[in-house]
Design a protein around this motif. Structure first.
Motif, PDB file in Angstrom:
ATOM      1  N   PRO A   1      13.609  12.230  -7.331  1.00 49.69           N
ATOM      2  CA  PRO A   1      13.277  13.372  -6.472  1.00 49.69           C
ATOM      3  C   PRO A   1      11.775  13.640  -6.390  1.00 49.69           C
ATOM      4  N   HIS A   2      11.223  13.543  -5.190  1.00 49.75           N
ATOM      5  CA  HIS A   2       9.804  13.851  -4.969  1.00 49.75           C
ATOM      6  C   HIS A   2       9.556  14.046  -3.483  1.00 49.75           C
ATOM      7  N   VAL A   3       8.408  14.577  -3.164  1.00 55.03           N
ATOM      8  CA  VAL A   3       7.997  14.618  -1.765  1.00 55.03           C
ATOM      9  C   VAL A   3       6.827  13.657  -1.626  1.00 55.03           C
ATOM     10  N   CYS A   4       6.915  12.771  -0.631  1.00 53.71           N
ATOM     11  CA  CYS A   4       5.791  11.894  -0.335  1.00 53.71           C
ATOM     12  C   CYS A   4       4.981  12.605   0.745  1.00 53.71           C
ATOM     13  N   TYR A   5       3.762  12.995   0.387  1.00 57.07           N
ATOM     14  CA  TYR A   5       2.908  13.805   1.264  1.00 57.07           C
ATOM     15  C   TYR A   5       1.903  12.885   1.940  1.00 57.07           C
TER      16      TYR A   5
ATOM     17  N   THR B   1       0.819  10.623  -1.163  1.00 56.79           N
ATOM     18  CA  THR B   1       0.713  11.090  -2.542  1.00 56.79           C
ATOM     19  C   THR B   1       2.086  11.644  -2.890  1.00 56.79           C
ATOM     20  N   ASP B   2       2.664  11.159  -3.980  1.00 57.29           N
ATOM     21  CA  ASP B   2       4.002  11.621  -4.352  1.00 57.29           C
ATOM     22  C   ASP B   2       3.916  12.764  -5.360  1.00 57.29           C
ATOM     23  N   TYR B   3       4.609  13.828  -5.067  1.00 56.63           N
ATOM     24  CA  TYR B   3       4.697  14.971  -5.982  1.00 56.63           C
ATOM     25  C   TYR B   3       6.148  15.069  -6.443  1.00 56.63           C
TER      26      TYR B   3
ATOM     27  N   PRO C   1       0.821  -1.216   0.000  1.00 56.00           N
ATOM     28  CA  PRO C   1       0.000   0.000   0.000  1.00 56.00           C
ATOM     29  C   PRO C   1       0.858   1.271   0.000  1.00 56.00           C
ATOM     30  N   HIS C   2       0.380   2.254  -0.724  1.00 57.20           N
ATOM     31  CA  HIS C   2       1.045   3.552  -0.714  1.00 57.20           C
ATOM     32  C   HIS C   2       0.122   4.538  -0.029  1.00 57.20           C
ATOM     33  N   LYS C   3       0.442   4.879   1.204  1.00 57.29           N
ATOM     34  CA  LYS C   3      -0.451   5.738   1.982  1.00 57.29           C
ATOM     35  C   LYS C   3      -0.047   7.205   1.895  1.00 57.29           C
TER      36      LYS C   3
HETATM   37 ZN   LIG Z   1       5.075   8.213  -1.357  1.00 57.32          ZN
END
Ligand SMILES: [Zn+2]
Length: 408
Positions: A356-360, A281-283, A277-279
């Motif tokens: 490179p991303h932020v996992c929010y 949102t990746d930006y 599961p990916h809990k």
């Molecule tokens: Zn993520």
């Protein structure tokens, strides 16, 4: 977030005709003072003040004041829609206006369940009843406080109404300040209405016109304003016209794209197509792009840890918490107060990430949810056509609140 309780205080703007009762000796030279109250010229009656006694009913009270039983029954039936005589309560004061002659027969019964409300039952000629309120005088006041332990302590120590605490914490600033994270020497100022009856008897707080809170050295202004004259519903806005009931920013990074959505059933080839599961949102964005706090709050975690890499966690209020992972650099410390849009770190690829991303990540009541699917509190921004009028309106109020000095 607690529900906003609506407390309506009906304010009657009348020039107050209530005068202090003064006994003036009736002589040939001095006219007795004329007293109007409850819509009657009291001088025309024998005025009897009393309170409802235990086991006493309406019929007995009127009977004692020389109203016949059939007449009492007629009164009870006729006024039923306005006043249920069975609901009179022990200890509630009432006033009887009786004939001034030797019969002292009751003509009017006035039931006074609160300092402000009363019910008049008139059976002088025909029978009628109505509910009314004593005219309320509204006086604008200001108050200040410096937090030593809690907001309620700062308010009540000065003899101010606890309603001020309630209004600021649960209503005006509920969305912009986390009141469980107040810090010593946080301060507030308010401009509010104190309501009085009979000129001097305080009966509550009217509206709070403006409030200012200094929390973690950051200023928070709130001004009450009716933006929609058709509904007449007011709201609190800050010095720039932003609604206090603040929405979360749609995303923590500007000019980015969603590279992976919240998905409880995500299968990853790398893990043998097992559900992982990916809990969050990746930006995705370039390394070094600023990451913003999506709402006001207090930083509760800021560290480097395993798969998260450099990350920051922000508590917004008792309901919402957000977290931002894989930063190249963090820009805030634990305990720091942040406002929506403040830069809290920069895009990177620390921890467990392939680019490179932020996992929010977004928590509601301790459970990770998909913010893109959440029904978040909505706030109506001021329309562009209304904003200049609003800024004009608050200009003197802001000057006034800025000039209030703190009393110790
Ligand atoms: Zn993520």
């Amino acid at each position: 977030m607690k529900k906003i309780a609506l407390l309506f205080i009906i304010v009657l703007f009348t020039s107050c005709g209530d005068k202090k009762k003064v006994d003036i000796p009736e002589t040939d030279n001095a006219e007795p003072e004329i007293i109007f109250k409850y819509g009657y010229k009291l001088n025309d009656f024998t005025v009897i003040h009393d309170t409802i006694k235990k086991n006493e009913n309406f019929s007995e009270i009127l009977g004692r004041h020389h109203v016949s039983y059939p007449k009492v029954l007629e009164i009870v039936n006729k006024i039923r829609d306005t006043f249920n005589v069975r609901k009179i309560k022990v200890g509630i004061p009432y006033t009887i206006l009786a004939k001034k002659d030797s019969t002292q027969e009751a003509l009017v019964f006035i039931y006074k369940p609160s300092k402000v409300k009363y019910t008049v039952i008139d059976f002088k000629d025909s029978i009628s009843a109505f509910n009314a309120q004593i005219p309320i005088k509204v006086v604008e006041k200001t108050a200040t406080g410096i937090i030593k332990s809690s907001l309620s302590e700062a308010v009540e120590k000065q003899g101010l109404s606890p309603y001020l605490t309630y209004k600021m914490a649960d209503n005006i600033f509920a969305w912009t300040i986390d009141f469980s994270k107040l810090q010593k020497n946080d301060k507030f100022k308010v401009i509010y209405e104190q309501l009085y009856i009979n000129d001097t008897v305080p009966v509550g707080i009217g509206e709070i016109k403006a409030a200012y809170f200094e929390h973690g050295d950051k200023p928070f202004y709130a001004f009450k304003f009716v933006a929609d004259s058709t509904t007449g519903i007011s709201d609190y806005y800050d010095e720039k016209g932003n609604n206090q009931r603040r929405q979360f920013l749609k995303m923590p990074v500007q000019f980015s794209r969603i590279s992976s959505r919240y998905n409880l059933n995500r299968r990853i080839a790398f893990y043998g197509n097992k559900i992982k599961p990916h809990k969050g949102t990746d930006y995705a964005a370039a390394v070094g792009t600023p990451i913003m706090a999506t709402a006001n709050g207090t930083v509760i975690e800021s560290q480097y840890k395993g798969a998260n890499g450099n990350y920051v966690k922000i508590r917004h209020n008792s309901t919402y918490t957000t977290q931002y992972l894989h930063m190249s650099k963090r820009a805030v410390k634990v305990g720091q107060v942040v406002k929506q849009g403040d830069v809290i770190g920069y895009i990177g690829m620390t921890g467990n990430t392939s680019g490179p991303h932020v996992c929010y990540r977004f928590w509601k009541n301790g459970v990770q949810v998909d913010p893109l699917k959440e029904k978040l509190p909505t706030s109506e921004p001021l329309k562009a056509s209304i904003k200049p009028g609003y800024l004009n309106y608050i200009d003197p109020l802001k000057t006034q609140i800025d000039n209030i000095t703190y009393t110790k």
